[in-house]
Write a protein that holds these residues in place. Structure first.
Motif, mmCIF file in Angstrom:
data_model
loop_
_atom_site.group_PDB
_atom_site.id
_atom_site.type_symbol
_atom_site.label_atom_id
_atom_site.label_comp_id
_atom_site.label_asym_id
_atom_site.label_seq_id
_atom_site.Cartn_x
_atom_site.Cartn_y
_atom_site.Cartn_z
ATOM 1 N N GLU A 1 0.877 -1.169 0.000
ATOM 2 C CA GLU A 1 0.000 0.000 0.000
ATOM 3 C C GLU A 1 0.914 1.219 0.000
ATOM 4 N N VAL A 2 0.915 1.949 -1.092
ATOM 5 C CA VAL A 2 1.814 3.092 -1.234
ATOM 6 C C VAL A 2 1.064 4.372 -0.876
ATOM 7 N N GLU A 3 1.461 4.976 0.228
ATOM 8 C CA GLU A 3 0.854 6.247 0.604
ATOM 9 C C GLU A 3 1.390 7.350 -0.306
ATOM 10 N N LYS A 4 0.591 8.400 -0.494
ATOM 11 C CA LYS A 4 1.046 9.483 -1.358
ATOM 12 C C LYS A 4 2.331 10.087 -0.790
ATOM 13 N N VAL A 5 3.310 10.202 -1.655
ATOM 14 C CA VAL A 5 4.617 10.727 -1.258
ATOM 15 C C VAL A 5 4.487 12.190 -0.835
ATOM 16 N N THR A 6 5.215 12.554 0.205
ATOM 17 C CA THR A 6 5.182 13.938 0.665
ATOM 18 C C THR A 6 6.364 14.718 0.086
ATOM 19 N N ASN A 7 6.127 15.974 -0.182
ATOM 20 C CA ASN A 7 7.178 16.869 -0.664
ATOM 21 C C ASN A 7 7.709 17.653 0.528
ATOM 22 N N ASP A 8 8.858 17.225 1.037
ATOM 23 C CA ASP A 8 9.458 17.853 2.212
ATOM 24 C C ASP A 8 10.631 18.756 1.844
ATOM 25 N N THR B 1 4.638 9.071 -6.603
ATOM 26 C CA THR B 1 3.763 7.998 -6.129
ATOM 27 C C THR B 1 3.387 7.070 -7.269
ATOM 28 N N ASP B 2 2.973 7.645 -8.394
ATOM 29 C CA ASP B 2 2.590 6.838 -9.562
ATOM 30 C C ASP B 2 3.771 6.038 -10.093
ATOM 31 N N GLU B 3 4.947 6.651 -10.122
ATOM 32 C CA GLU B 3 6.123 5.962 -10.637
ATOM 33 C C GLU B 3 6.528 4.792 -9.739
ATOM 34 N N GLU C 1 1.637 -6.603 -6.099
ATOM 35 C CA GLU C 1 0.282 -6.065 -6.158
ATOM 36 C C GLU C 1 0.224 -4.770 -5.352
ATOM 37 N N ILE C 2 -0.494 -3.790 -5.871
ATOM 38 C CA ILE C 2 -0.684 -2.524 -5.176
ATOM 39 C C ILE C 2 -2.128 -2.450 -4.703
ATOM 40 N N ALA C 3 -2.305 -2.388 -3.383
ATOM 41 C CA ALA C 3 -3.650 -2.346 -2.812
ATOM 42 C C ALA C 3 -4.158 -0.910 -2.753
ATOM 43 N N LEU D 1 13.403 11.722 -11.018
ATOM 44 C CA LEU D 1 12.464 11.193 -10.028
ATOM 45 C C LEU D 1 12.070 9.763 -10.374
ATOM 46 N N ARG D 2 11.896 9.499 -11.673
ATOM 47 C CA ARG D 2 11.572 8.126 -12.082
ATOM 48 C C ARG D 2 12.696 7.175 -11.690
ATOM 49 N N TYR D 3 13.954 7.576 -11.919
ATOM 50 C CA TYR D 3 15.083 6.726 -11.551
ATOM 51 C C TYR D 3 15.105 6.477 -10.042
ATOM 52 N N ALA D 4 14.771 7.496 -9.262
ATOM 53 C CA ALA D 4 14.744 7.334 -7.812
ATOM 54 C C ALA D 4 13.672 6.327 -7.407
ATOM 55 N N ALA D 5 12.511 6.394 -8.048
ATOM 56 C CA ALA D 5 11.424 5.447 -7.753
ATOM 57 C C ALA D 5 11.818 4.032 -8.146
ATOM 58 N N TRP D 6 12.401 3.879 -9.319
ATOM 59 C CA TRP D 6 12.846 2.563 -9.758
ATOM 60 C C TRP D 6 13.919 2.010 -8.822
ATOM 61 N N GLY D 7 14.789 2.902 -8.333
ATOM 62 C CA GLY D 7 15.826 2.460 -7.407
ATOM 63 C C GLY D 7 15.226 1.886 -6.136
ATOM 64 N N LEU D 8 14.198 2.549 -5.600
ATOM 65 C CA LEU D 8 13.530 2.045 -4.398
ATOM 66 C C LEU D 8 12.871 0.696 -4.672
ATOM 67 N N ALA D 9 12.140 0.599 -5.779
ATOM 68 C CA ALA D 9 11.443 -0.644 -6.107
ATOM 69 C C ALA D 9 12.428 -1.797 -6.299
#
Length: 204
Positions: free
Chosen positions: A50-57, A71-73, A84-86, A186-194
């Motif tokens: 369950e991916v909560e909406k990312v915050t911009n800090d 979040t979408d990426e 699976e994303i709930a 930002l996409r690369y950062a998301a892919w890195g986390l995944a």
């Protein structure tokens, strides 16, 4: 005459190939993603997130919604890995809740643009500032117990030398658009986390 007509017809195709080549020049220089799993915790057996909406800090505002984009990426990257994303609030007990914050984001192209004379007829232009940078922190929490399972940080630095949208080429009803380098980081950062999450689950 025929040769001149054929040359004119080939010109848009040549431009498109050139744009894709130049966009490919905007590649990441540094990709660092680290994970720290809590003592005694294991990510084995988790298949739902369950991916909560990312915050911009960052304390800054940008030309697009960086929180929704990231979040979408991240969701897309996890799905690509086979997870699976709930929907929010509907995750099963055996799920990981992902909370992320963008702690640093510096898109070097913001408001700075130099039109390319040779491609003056093409929307967009060349950007020459050196880097796009993004640093994102994430926490994985067990959905049932609320226990923190792991912390991650993804840091991406990307030198930028490519053509930046808006670029839209409509031919016979088909539109081609390219993602800007400032979003790619930002996409690369998301892919890195995944990728790091997936790697850790498979090694658990």
């Amino acid at each position: 005459m025929r040769g001149a007509v054929e040359a004119k017809l080939r010109w848009p195709q040549h431009c498109l190939l050139l744009l894709f080549f130049l966009q490919g020049c905007a590649i990441p220089e540094t990709q660092l993603t680290h994970i720290r799993v809590e003592a005694g915790a294991s990510l084995a057996g988790y298949h739902v997130f369950e991916v909560e909406k990312v915050t911009n800090d960052t304390g800054k505002t940008f030309s697009f919604d960086v929180s929704s984009f990231f979040t979408d990426e991240l969701e897309s990257a996890l799905r690509t890995k086979g997870y699976e994303i709930a929907e929010p609030g509907k995750a099963p007990a055996k799920a990981l809740r992902v909370t992320c914050s963008i702690v640093s984001y510096s898109p070097s192209t913001a408001g700075e643009k130099a039109e390319a004379t040779a491609l003056g007829l093409v929307p967009g232009g060349f950007y020459f500032r050196p880097e796009n940078i993004a640093v994102v922190k994430a926490t994985l929490v067990d959905q049932q117990t609320g226990k923190t399972m792991a912390d991650l940080i993804s840091s991406k630095s990307q030198t930028e030398t490519g053509v930046i949208p808006p670029i839209s080429i409509d031919s016979a009803g088909h539109t081609v658009s390219l993602m800007s380098a400032e979003k790619l980081v930002l996409r690369y950062a998301a892919w890195g986390l995944a990728s790091k999450i997936d790697e850790t689950i498979k090694q658990s």
